[in-house]
Structure formats: structure tokens, C-alpha cells
Scaffold this active site. Structure first.
Site, PDB file in Angstrom:
ATOM      1  N   MET A 279     -38.998  48.660  37.913  1.00 42.08           N
ATOM      2  CA  MET A 279     -39.802  48.354  36.718  1.00 42.08           C
ATOM      3  C   MET A 279     -40.763  49.511  36.446  1.00 42.08           C
ATOM      4  O   MET A 279     -41.968  49.375  36.533  1.00 42.08           O
ATOM      5  CB  MET A 279     -40.535  47.019  36.937  1.00 42.08           C
ATOM      6  CG  MET A 279     -41.182  46.436  35.701  1.00 42.08           C
ATOM      7  SD  MET A 279     -40.078  46.222  34.296  1.00 42.08           S
ATOM      8  CE  MET A 279     -39.686  44.470  34.398  1.00 42.08           C
ATOM      9  N   GLY A 280     -40.182  50.669  36.094  1.00 39.66           N
ATOM     10  CA  GLY A 280     -40.988  51.799  35.613  1.00 39.66           C
ATOM     11  C   GLY A 280     -41.088  51.689  34.104  1.00 39.66           C
ATOM     12  O   GLY A 280     -40.930  50.598  33.534  1.00 39.66           O
ATOM     13  N   ARG A 281     -41.333  52.810  33.465  1.00 37.77           N
ATOM     14  CA  ARG A 281     -41.476  52.790  32.005  1.00 37.77           C
ATOM     15  C   ARG A 281     -40.205  52.302  31.325  1.00 37.77           C
ATOM     16  O   ARG A 281     -40.244  51.498  30.396  1.00 37.77           O
ATOM     17  CB  ARG A 281     -41.813  54.192  31.498  1.00 37.77           C
ATOM     18  CG  ARG A 281     -43.242  54.598  31.762  1.00 37.77           C
ATOM     19  CD  ARG A 281     -43.399  56.082  31.503  1.00 37.77           C
ATOM     20  NE  ARG A 281     -42.727  56.808  32.559  1.00 37.77           N
ATOM     21  CZ  ARG A 281     -43.333  57.658  33.380  1.00 37.77           C
ATOM     22  NH1 ARG A 281     -44.611  57.906  33.241  1.00 37.77           N
ATOM     23  NH2 ARG A 281     -42.671  58.264  34.336  1.00 37.77           N
ATOM     24  N   ILE A 282     -39.047  52.783  31.785  1.00 36.37           N
ATOM     25  CA  ILE A 282     -37.786  52.412  31.123  1.00 36.37           C
ATOM     26  C   ILE A 282     -37.471  50.940  31.410  1.00 36.37           C
ATOM     27  O   ILE A 282     -37.058  50.204  30.510  1.00 36.37           O
ATOM     28  CB  ILE A 282     -36.633  53.338  31.568  1.00 36.37           C
ATOM     29  CG1 ILE A 282     -36.965  54.800  31.217  1.00 36.37           C
ATOM     30  CG2 ILE A 282     -35.324  52.928  30.897  1.00 36.37           C
ATOM     31  CD1 ILE A 282     -36.034  55.827  31.871  1.00 36.37           C
TER      32      ILE A 282
ATOM     33  N   SER B 288     -29.472  54.667  35.667  1.00 39.12           N
ATOM     34  CA  SER B 288     -30.482  55.424  36.424  1.00 39.12           C
ATOM     35  C   SER B 288     -29.867  56.665  37.053  1.00 39.12           C
ATOM     36  O   SER B 288     -29.789  57.724  36.423  1.00 39.12           O
ATOM     37  CB  SER B 288     -31.128  54.522  37.471  1.00 39.12           C
ATOM     38  OG  SER B 288     -30.171  53.987  38.378  1.00 39.12           O
ATOM     39  N   ARG B 289     -29.387  56.521  38.271  1.00 39.33           N
ATOM     40  CA  ARG B 289     -28.678  57.606  38.938  1.00 39.33           C
ATOM     41  C   ARG B 289     -27.470  57.024  39.663  1.00 39.33           C
ATOM     42  O   ARG B 289     -27.577  55.962  40.305  1.00 39.33           O
ATOM     43  CB  ARG B 289     -29.583  58.293  39.972  1.00 39.33           C
ATOM     44  CG  ARG B 289     -30.598  59.264  39.372  1.00 39.33           C
ATOM     45  CD  ARG B 289     -29.927  60.448  38.700  1.00 39.33           C
ATOM     46  NE  ARG B 289     -30.871  61.410  38.135  1.00 39.33           N
ATOM     47  CZ  ARG B 289     -31.320  61.397  36.880  1.00 39.33           C
ATOM     48  NH1 ARG B 289     -30.919  60.456  36.030  1.00 39.33           N
ATOM     49  NH2 ARG B 289     -32.153  62.319  36.451  1.00 39.33           N
TER      50      ARG B 289
ATOM     51  N   GLU C 199     -21.147  63.794  39.014  1.00 37.80           N
ATOM     52  CA  GLU C 199     -20.875  63.985  37.577  1.00 37.80           C
ATOM     53  C   GLU C 199     -20.467  65.422  37.301  1.00 37.80           C
ATOM     54  O   GLU C 199     -20.990  66.323  37.944  1.00 37.80           O
ATOM     55  CB  GLU C 199     -22.134  63.639  36.772  1.00 37.80           C
ATOM     56  CG  GLU C 199     -22.519  62.171  36.929  1.00 37.80           C
ATOM     57  CD  GLU C 199     -23.844  61.810  36.256  1.00 37.80           C
ATOM     58  OE1 GLU C 199     -24.435  62.661  35.570  1.00 37.80           O
ATOM     59  OE2 GLU C 199     -24.281  60.672  36.432  1.00 37.80           O
TER      60      GLU C 199
ATOM     61  N   HIS D 155     -23.559  59.927  30.811  1.00 38.07           N
ATOM     62  CA  HIS D 155     -24.978  60.217  31.095  1.00 38.07           C
ATOM     63  C   HIS D 155     -25.720  60.620  29.809  1.00 38.07           C
ATOM     64  O   HIS D 155     -26.205  61.743  29.683  1.00 38.07           O
ATOM     65  CB  HIS D 155     -25.086  61.320  32.177  1.00 38.07           C
ATOM     66  CG  HIS D 155     -26.426  61.331  32.867  1.00 38.07           C
ATOM     67  ND1 HIS D 155     -26.593  61.721  34.177  1.00 38.07           N
ATOM     68  CD2 HIS D 155     -27.663  61.019  32.427  1.00 38.07           C
ATOM     69  CE1 HIS D 155     -27.876  61.644  34.505  1.00 38.07           C
ATOM     70  NE2 HIS D 155     -28.545  61.216  33.458  1.00 38.07           N
TER      71      HIS D 155
HETATM   72  C1  GLV Z   1     -31.825  61.877  32.684  1.00 33.57           C
HETATM   73  O1  GLV Z   1     -31.067  61.252  33.382  1.00 33.57           O
HETATM   74  C2  GLV Z   1     -33.205  62.062  33.000  1.00 33.57           C
HETATM   75  O2  GLV Z   1     -33.584  61.937  34.176  1.00 33.57           O
HETATM   76  O3  GLV Z   1     -33.974  62.361  32.071  1.00 33.57           O
HETATM   77  C1  GLV Z   2     -39.204  56.703  33.617  1.00 35.47           C
HETATM   78  O1  GLV Z   2     -39.787  57.095  32.605  1.00 35.47           O
HETATM   79  C2  GLV Z   2     -39.494  55.482  34.378  1.00 35.47           C
HETATM   80  O2  GLV Z   2     -40.556  55.447  35.001  1.00 35.47           O
HETATM   81  O3  GLV Z   2     -38.697  54.531  34.368  1.00 35.47           O
END
Ligand code: GLV
Ligand code: GLV
Length: 323
Positions: A154-157, A236-237, A266, A285
Site C-alpha cells: 500500500m504505497g502511492r500506487i 510491480s516487479r 524482461e 511493462h
Molecule cells: C517502472 O516500472 C517504474 O518503476 O517506474
Molecule cells: C510508488 O510510487 C509507490 O510507492 O507505490
């Protein structure tokens, strides 16, 4: 003038800013990455490198770059950069947090909806001339409105995705390193253990950063906890997921479908095992890929780079102790 290496063609506003402040070597290709030997050669004299998620910026590269002051990535994530090694050598690392939050949340939600409602499969079905008649159970998917979404990271995204989920009247669960009480109140999100989130969610959405603690955070055991009707989304990754375990879970119908914008390695080829499965929706991506956001990211990364070659604090500098 300081030398600046730019590893890919970038928006012209960003390139102009760099050219005003240094002597730019540009790998002027849209999609083809800079060959590693070219990068190692060009980096020798460079004070700054403008990079992206596809380049590996490691100890070997730093060994070739005695004058390097700054690594600036056009991304929020910096798992491709050895930030500890950079810190040891006094090389600043810049990234672009905040700017891409809403754009990436949009894409994450688009991928969720496309996967749940089989949008890409449906489009292919029509284009391939397979549509013969209306069918009662043709391309039936999973409901989104009112379903339970579990957000891991639960970050910004994550918060952006939760806001969108709230508009779809979804029950929101989340798992994060630390509790976010303000989001619990404002979005009615419930903090859960990872186990509880996995077993209760209709949609499991992974948005944690990629690092050693999150590597394979979703593996065989975690997939087993998910519902057979569940949809898994990763924006995410790729390294956060054990892809072999995901393949098995999808193939054996232990989960219903997956939507993936990222992969362990990738790019992936069309022969990748996950791409042989009909219940997988894939993207290359492109989380942050809107015209406006990519332009802003490039300009911000250029501003970070320029500050770095001048020996100033970067506007968005990666703080090593945050990892
Ligand atoms: C893309 O995946 C980023 O980290 O901005
Ligand atoms: C990225 O901006 C995050 O914190 O999810």
C-alpha cells in the site's frame, strides 16, 4: 562540459535540458537497448548516466566510470541499480516517485478489468473470425463491482488502486510493511495478514517494490491459499512472483486467471510458458506509459541528472537507508 550518457531515445524536452548542461552521448533507439560493451565504453568519461528499468547499473559499470557522479532512472523503481554500491562510491541515484502514481494505478485497474472480463481474449475471438453467434456462457468472466480486492503493497500506487476500487464498491483488504490508518479510514480498507488477504480476496493485486525482502513474495504456498475463482494482477516487479509456481497454479486451475505487466526476466518471448495459457493477460511493462506521464518522468529524471553533475542534492534522490 560534463559528459552525460543517455541509454535510450527520450522525449525532446528532457534531451534539450541535458544538452544545455552537458555533452550528451545518446543511444538513439526507440526500443533496442544499448549494447553493454557500448555502455561500458561510453561511461568511462561520463559524469552522469540517464537510465531506465531495462539497464543493469552495477559494480562492473561503476568500475568503468571513475568520474560518475549521478545515476538517474526514468522510473520509480530502482531495483536494476546497485544503490548500495553507488552510495559507497558517493554516486547519487535519482528516480521519479509521485509523478507516475495515477497513470500506473489506471493501468493496474485496466489490467484487472481486462483479465476479469477476458477483454483481450474477446477481441482476439472477434478478429480471428470465430464469432458465430451470441452464446449464453460465451467468454464469461468474473464480476468486479462489489468484489473483494486485496492489495499487497500500500504505497502511492496501491492507494491509487484502492481509490479506484472504492468507486467500484469493492471490499478493500491490504497488506503492507506498515499500517496505513488514514487509508483504513478514508477508503474503508482493512489491514490483513498476507494469508488472510490471499484466502479472502477475489482479486489479488501486487504493488510492492522489488527488493530482496519482496522476492517471490507470491510463490507456491501463497497461490495455494488463493480462491479457485481468484484473479491475480502484478504491476510491480516480476521478481516478486515465482513464475514457475504461478504457471502451475494457472494451468491446474488453482487460481482463475492472471494479468501481468511485469516478468522475472524482461522482455519475455512469445514462447514463455505463461504465454501458452489462455487465462493469462500480458502487457510489456507499460504501467506508467501515458504520453504526459512519460514526458514528465523524463524531464524529472533530466533535472535529477543535472543537479547530480553539479554536485547538488537531487530533487528526487534515492535515500539508501530506505531500502
Ligand atoms: C517502472 O516500472 C517504474 O518503476 O517506474
Ligand atoms: C510508488 O510510487 C509507490 O510507492 O507505490
Amino acid at each position: 562540459m560534463s559528459k552525460i550518457v543517455v541509454t535510450r531515445r527520450i522525449p525532446k524536452q528532457a534531451l534539450e535540458l541535458l544538452k544545455e548542461n552537458g555533452e550528451v552521448f545518446l543511444w538513439d533507439r526507440e526500443e533496442e537497448p544499448i549494447p553493454h560493451e557500448v555502455l561500458l565504453e561510453e561511461i568511462k568519461e561520463a559524469a552522469g548516466v540517464f537510465t531506465n528499468v531495462g539497464d543493469r547499473i552495477d559494480k562492473e559499470l561503476f568500475d568503468h566510470a571513475p568520474n560518475l557522479k549521478v545515476v538517474s532512472t526514468m522510473a520509480v523503481g530502482y531495483d536494476n541499480i546497485d544503490v548500495r554500491e553507488a552510495a559507497k562510491r558517493g554516486i547519487a541515484v535519482g528516480h521519479t516517485p509521485g509523478i507516475l502514481t495515477e497513470t500506473t494505478a489506471d493501468l493496474t485497474f485496466a489490467l484487472l478489468m481486462a483479465t476479469a472480463r477476458r477483454v483481450v481474449e474477446g477481441s482476439d475471438y472477434v478478429r480471428q473470425g470465430r464469432w458465430k453467434s451470441w452464446g449464453p456462457m460465451l467468454l464469461t468472466g468474473q464480476d468486479i463491482f462489489g468484489a473483494t480486492i486485496g492489495i499487497i503493497g500500500m504505497g502511492r500506487i496501491g492507494e491509487g488502486v484502492a481509490r479506484r476500487a472504492s468507486g467500484f464498491n469493492m471490499n478493500i483488504l491490504y497488506h503492507n510493511r506498515s499500517r496505513r490508518r488514514e487509508i483504513e479510514e478514508s477508503l474503508n480498507a482493512a489491514y490483513s495478514t498476507l494469508e488472510e488477504l490471499l484466502s479472502k480476496s477475489d482479486f489479488v493485486v501486487l504493488l510492492a517494490p522489488g527488493n530482496t525482502q519482496t522476492r517471490h513474495i507470491i510463490g507456491k504456498e501463497e497461490l495455494k491459499l488463493m480462491k479457485p475463482s481468484s484473479v491475480f494482477i502484478n504491476a510491480s516487479r516480476g521478481t516478486n512472483v515465482d513464475e514457475r509456481a504461478l504457471y502451475e497454479a494457472l494451468k491446474n486451475e488453482e487460481i482463475w486467471a492472471a494479468g501481468l505487466d511485469v516478468f522475472e526476466e524482461e522482455p519475455v518471448s512469445a514462447e514463455h510458458p505463461l504465454l501458452t495459457l489462455p487465462n493469462v493477460t500480458v502487457l510489456p511493462h507499460i504501467g506508467s506509459a501515458s504520453i504526459a506521464t512519460r514526458t514528465k518522468m523524463a524531464v524529472t529524471a533530466a533535472q535529477n541528472l543535472v543537479a547530480g553533475i553539479m554536485g547538488k542534492e537531487l530533487p528526487f534522490q534515492v535515500k539508501i537507508n530506505e531500502n
